[in-house]
Design a protein around this motif. Structure first.
Motif, PDB file in Angstrom:
ATOM      1  N   VAL A  69     -18.855 -32.504 -57.811  1.00 20.88           N
ATOM      2  CA  VAL A  69     -18.216 -33.306 -58.854  1.00 20.88           C
ATOM      3  C   VAL A  69     -17.545 -34.529 -58.231  1.00 20.88           C
ATOM      4  O   VAL A  69     -17.679 -35.650 -58.728  1.00 20.88           O
ATOM      5  CB  VAL A  69     -17.195 -32.471 -59.659  1.00 20.88           C
ATOM      6  CG1 VAL A  69     -16.355 -33.347 -60.567  1.00 20.88           C
ATOM      7  CG2 VAL A  69     -17.910 -31.390 -60.453  1.00 20.88           C
ATOM      8  N   VAL A  70     -16.842 -34.321 -57.126  1.00 27.52           N
ATOM      9  CA  VAL A  70     -16.167 -35.429 -56.450  1.00 27.52           C
ATOM     10  C   VAL A  70     -17.174 -36.470 -55.989  1.00 27.52           C
ATOM     11  O   VAL A  70     -16.973 -37.673 -56.165  1.00 27.52           O
ATOM     12  CB  VAL A  70     -15.314 -34.928 -55.262  1.00 27.52           C
ATOM     13  CG1 VAL A  70     -14.718 -36.087 -54.482  1.00 27.52           C
ATOM     14  CG2 VAL A  70     -14.211 -33.987 -55.751  1.00 27.52           C
ATOM     15  N   VAL A  71     -18.278 -36.020 -55.423  1.00 29.91           N
ATOM     16  CA  VAL A  71     -19.319 -36.945 -54.969  1.00 29.91           C
ATOM     17  C   VAL A  71     -19.878 -37.738 -56.142  1.00 29.91           C
ATOM     18  O   VAL A  71     -20.017 -38.960 -56.069  1.00 29.91           O
ATOM     19  CB  VAL A  71     -20.446 -36.186 -54.227  1.00 29.91           C
ATOM     20  CG1 VAL A  71     -21.641 -37.090 -53.979  1.00 29.91           C
ATOM     21  CG2 VAL A  71     -19.929 -35.615 -52.913  1.00 29.91           C
ATOM     22  N   MET A  72     -20.176 -37.056 -57.257  1.00 35.42           N
ATOM     23  CA  MET A  72     -20.717 -37.753 -58.422  1.00 35.42           C
ATOM     24  C   MET A  72     -19.740 -38.807 -58.932  1.00 35.42           C
ATOM     25  O   MET A  72     -20.129 -39.923 -59.227  1.00 35.42           O
ATOM     26  CB  MET A  72     -21.040 -36.751 -59.535  1.00 35.42           C
ATOM     27  CG  MET A  72     -21.845 -37.343 -60.662  1.00 35.42           C
ATOM     28  SD  MET A  72     -21.082 -37.515 -62.298  1.00 35.42           S
ATOM     29  CE  MET A  72     -19.863 -36.306 -62.445  1.00 35.42           C
ATOM     30  N   LEU A  73     -18.456 -38.462 -58.997  1.00 33.68           N
ATOM     31  CA  LEU A  73     -17.446 -39.419 -59.455  1.00 33.68           C
ATOM     32  C   LEU A  73     -17.326 -40.595 -58.488  1.00 33.68           C
ATOM     33  O   LEU A  73     -17.217 -41.748 -58.909  1.00 33.68           O
ATOM     34  CB  LEU A  73     -16.088 -38.733 -59.620  1.00 33.68           C
ATOM     35  CG  LEU A  73     -15.978 -37.715 -60.748  1.00 33.68           C
ATOM     36  CD1 LEU A  73     -14.655 -36.974 -60.649  1.00 33.68           C
ATOM     37  CD2 LEU A  73     -16.134 -38.381 -62.104  1.00 33.68           C
ATOM     38  N   ALA A  74     -17.328 -40.307 -57.201  1.00 30.90           N
ATOM     39  CA  ALA A  74     -17.216 -41.380 -56.205  1.00 30.90           C
ATOM     40  C   ALA A  74     -18.405 -42.324 -56.291  1.00 30.90           C
ATOM     41  O   ALA A  74     -18.257 -43.538 -56.164  1.00 30.90           O
ATOM     42  CB  ALA A  74     -17.108 -40.778 -54.797  1.00 30.90           C
TER      43      ALA A  74
END
Length: 122
Positions: A69-74
């Motif tokens: 999720v963090v990667v997708m948001l970044a």
């Protein structure tokens, strides 16, 4: 404290004034498919701060959202670069794969120098 910040004692009406559904999903550590669906329904949410002034990426990092999720948001919000400490904390998680780490370091190559020490060959 409103539900966006971890308490469920306040009404949903009050909650809606302080954060978006995206913030709540991140706070509650929802999986990638849930967060992606919310973001697809409201792409502008990636740039909207919650009542404390935090963008979704900051909420995801603070509340240990899943690494994917963090990667997708970044990747979705190139303007909200992760700092070295945030990247290091995400990379050290059990759920952070090599692909996640690579994606995060690609977004902030300078962090790689501080996080990864490459041994010299003698």
């Amino acid at each position: 404290m409103p539900a966006c910040y971890g308490s469920s004692t306040y009404s949903f009406k009050f909650l809606s004034l302080l954060c978006l559904l995206l913030h709540v999903a991140l706070l509650r550590r929802r999986p990638l498919d849930v967060v992606r669906t919310i973001l697809e329904a409201n792409p502008a949410a990636i740039g909207v701060a919650d009542g404390a002034g935090r963008l979704p990426l900051a909420v995801a990092v603070k509340y240990s959202a899943p690494s994917d999720v963090v990667v997708m948001l970044a990747q979705a919000d190139q303007t909200a670069a992760l700092d070295v400490e945030s990247i290091a904390s995400i990379i050290s998680r059990e759920d952070c794969t090599a692909e996640h780490a690579s994606a995060l370091l690609t977004l902030n190559p300078a962090a790689a120098v501080d996080i990864i020490s490459i041994p010299t060959q003698d």
